[in-house]
Design a protein around this motif. Structure first.
Motif, PDB file in Angstrom:
ATOM      1  N   GLN A  13       0.832  -1.195   0.000  1.00 26.98           N
ATOM      2  CA  GLN A  13       0.000   0.000   0.000  1.00 26.98           C
ATOM      3  C   GLN A  13       0.872   1.253   0.000  1.00 26.98           C
ATOM      4  O   GLN A  13       2.038   1.208   0.423  1.00 26.98           O
ATOM      5  CB  GLN A  13      -0.901   0.004   1.226  1.00 26.98           C
ATOM      6  CG  GLN A  13      -1.972  -1.075   1.219  1.00 26.98           C
ATOM      7  CD  GLN A  13      -2.892  -0.971   2.407  1.00 26.98           C
ATOM      8  OE1 GLN A  13      -2.506  -0.541   3.481  1.00 26.98           O
ATOM      9  NE2 GLN A  13      -4.143  -1.384   2.220  1.00 26.98           N
ATOM     10  N   PRO A  14       0.329   2.376  -0.447  1.00 25.35           N
ATOM     11  CA  PRO A  14       1.095   3.624  -0.388  1.00 25.35           C
ATOM     12  C   PRO A  14       1.591   3.896   1.029  1.00 25.35           C
ATOM     13  O   PRO A  14       0.867   3.691   2.007  1.00 25.35           O
ATOM     14  CB  PRO A  14       0.077   4.671  -0.830  1.00 25.35           C
ATOM     15  CG  PRO A  14      -0.860   3.919  -1.710  1.00 25.35           C
ATOM     16  CD  PRO A  14      -0.976   2.553  -1.096  1.00 25.35           C
ATOM     17  N   GLN A  87       5.068   4.977  -3.230  1.00 21.56           N
ATOM     18  CA  GLN A  87       3.930   5.692  -3.792  1.00 21.56           C
ATOM     19  C   GLN A  87       3.419   4.973  -5.040  1.00 21.56           C
ATOM     20  O   GLN A  87       4.113   4.114  -5.603  1.00 21.56           O
ATOM     21  CB  GLN A  87       4.336   7.127  -4.113  1.00 21.56           C
ATOM     22  CG  GLN A  87       4.882   7.896  -2.925  1.00 21.56           C
ATOM     23  CD  GLN A  87       3.885   8.012  -1.787  1.00 21.56           C
ATOM     24  OE1 GLN A  87       2.704   8.309  -2.003  1.00 21.56           O
ATOM     25  NE2 GLN A  87       4.336   7.773  -0.561  1.00 21.56           N
ATOM     26  N   LEU A  88       2.240   5.351  -5.477  1.00 21.23           N
ATOM     27  CA  LEU A  88       1.645   4.698  -6.635  1.00 21.23           C
ATOM     28  C   LEU A  88       2.581   4.743  -7.839  1.00 21.23           C
ATOM     29  O   LEU A  88       2.666   3.772  -8.610  1.00 21.23           O
ATOM     30  CB  LEU A  88       0.312   5.366  -6.984  1.00 21.23           C
ATOM     31  CG  LEU A  88      -0.782   5.316  -5.914  1.00 21.23           C
ATOM     32  CD1 LEU A  88      -2.004   6.103  -6.379  1.00 21.23           C
ATOM     33  CD2 LEU A  88      -1.163   3.877  -5.603  1.00 21.23           C
ATOM     34  N   GLN A 133      -0.474  -0.119  -4.447  1.00 19.34           N
ATOM     35  CA  GLN A 133      -1.904  -0.047  -4.733  1.00 19.34           C
ATOM     36  C   GLN A 133      -2.674   0.212  -3.456  1.00 19.34           C
ATOM     37  O   GLN A 133      -2.363  -0.358  -2.411  1.00 19.34           O
ATOM     38  CB  GLN A 133      -2.346  -1.374  -5.369  1.00 19.34           C
ATOM     39  CG  GLN A 133      -3.754  -1.423  -5.856  1.00 19.34           C
ATOM     40  CD  GLN A 133      -4.028  -2.731  -6.578  1.00 19.34           C
ATOM     41  OE1 GLN A 133      -3.217  -3.199  -7.374  1.00 19.34           O
ATOM     42  NE2 GLN A 133      -5.163  -3.333  -6.292  1.00 19.34           N
ATOM     43  N   ASP A 134      -3.706   1.070  -3.574  1.00 18.79           N
ATOM     44  CA  ASP A 134      -4.552   1.342  -2.411  1.00 18.79           C
ATOM     45  C   ASP A 134      -5.344   0.108  -2.025  1.00 18.79           C
ATOM     46  O   ASP A 134      -5.750  -0.672  -2.875  1.00 18.79           O
ATOM     47  CB  ASP A 134      -5.532   2.482  -2.732  1.00 18.79           C
ATOM     48  CG  ASP A 134      -4.826   3.834  -2.752  1.00 18.79           C
ATOM     49  OD1 ASP A 134      -5.196   4.673  -3.580  1.00 18.79           O
ATOM     50  OD2 ASP A 134      -3.919   4.021  -1.905  1.00 18.79           O
TER      51      ASP A 134
END
Length: 134
Positions: A13-14, A87-88, A133-134
């Motif tokens: 996740q971010p 980050q993404l 990914q969120d």
């Protein structure tokens, strides 16, 4: 011939962290520099970090400076890329490469003159996927 194998990629996740490994089989003594790269879909391969063979000198691209750290474990013949605050836009396939560049042994080490040398090297790993990914 030296072979490199990356591992450690995955889904995160971010804000999360991953540590990538680049394990070398064979002697690394004749190589002067090792680099980490990444390639996102539809984008060119991007140089991220480099480290001198001795491990004493490192440098980073602005896009990862302060978040990524490169290191080497001599006993394991392995390099690492510690990635924090992912980050993404960090989503990509990550690669390591080794190159011949005698001037890279002279301080200070700056990666930018050696990106092309590393990209032209035939010593590359197969890559490891990092997905943020969120």
């Amino acid at each position: 011939q030296l072979k490199l194998v990356e591992s450690g990629g995955g889904l995160v996740q971010p804000g999360g962290s991953l540590r990538l490994s680049c394990a070398a089989s064979g002697s690394t003594s004749r190589f002067h520099i090792m680099g980490w790269f990444r390639q996102a879909p539809g984008k060119e391969r991007e140089g991220l970090s480099c480290i001198s063979n001795g491990g004493a000198m490192t440098d980073y691209a602005d896009s990862v400076k302060g978040r990524f750290t490169v290191s080497r474990d001599y006993a394991k013949n392995t390099w690492y890329l510690q990635m924090n605050d992912l980050q993404l836009e960090d989503t990509a396939v990550y690669y390591c490469a080794a190159g011949l560049a005698p001037l890279a042994t002279l301080p200070p080490l700056t990666c930018s003159p050696y990106w092309e040398i590393l990209m032209d090297s035939d010593i590359w790993g197969q890559g490891t996927q990092v997905t943020v990914q969120d």
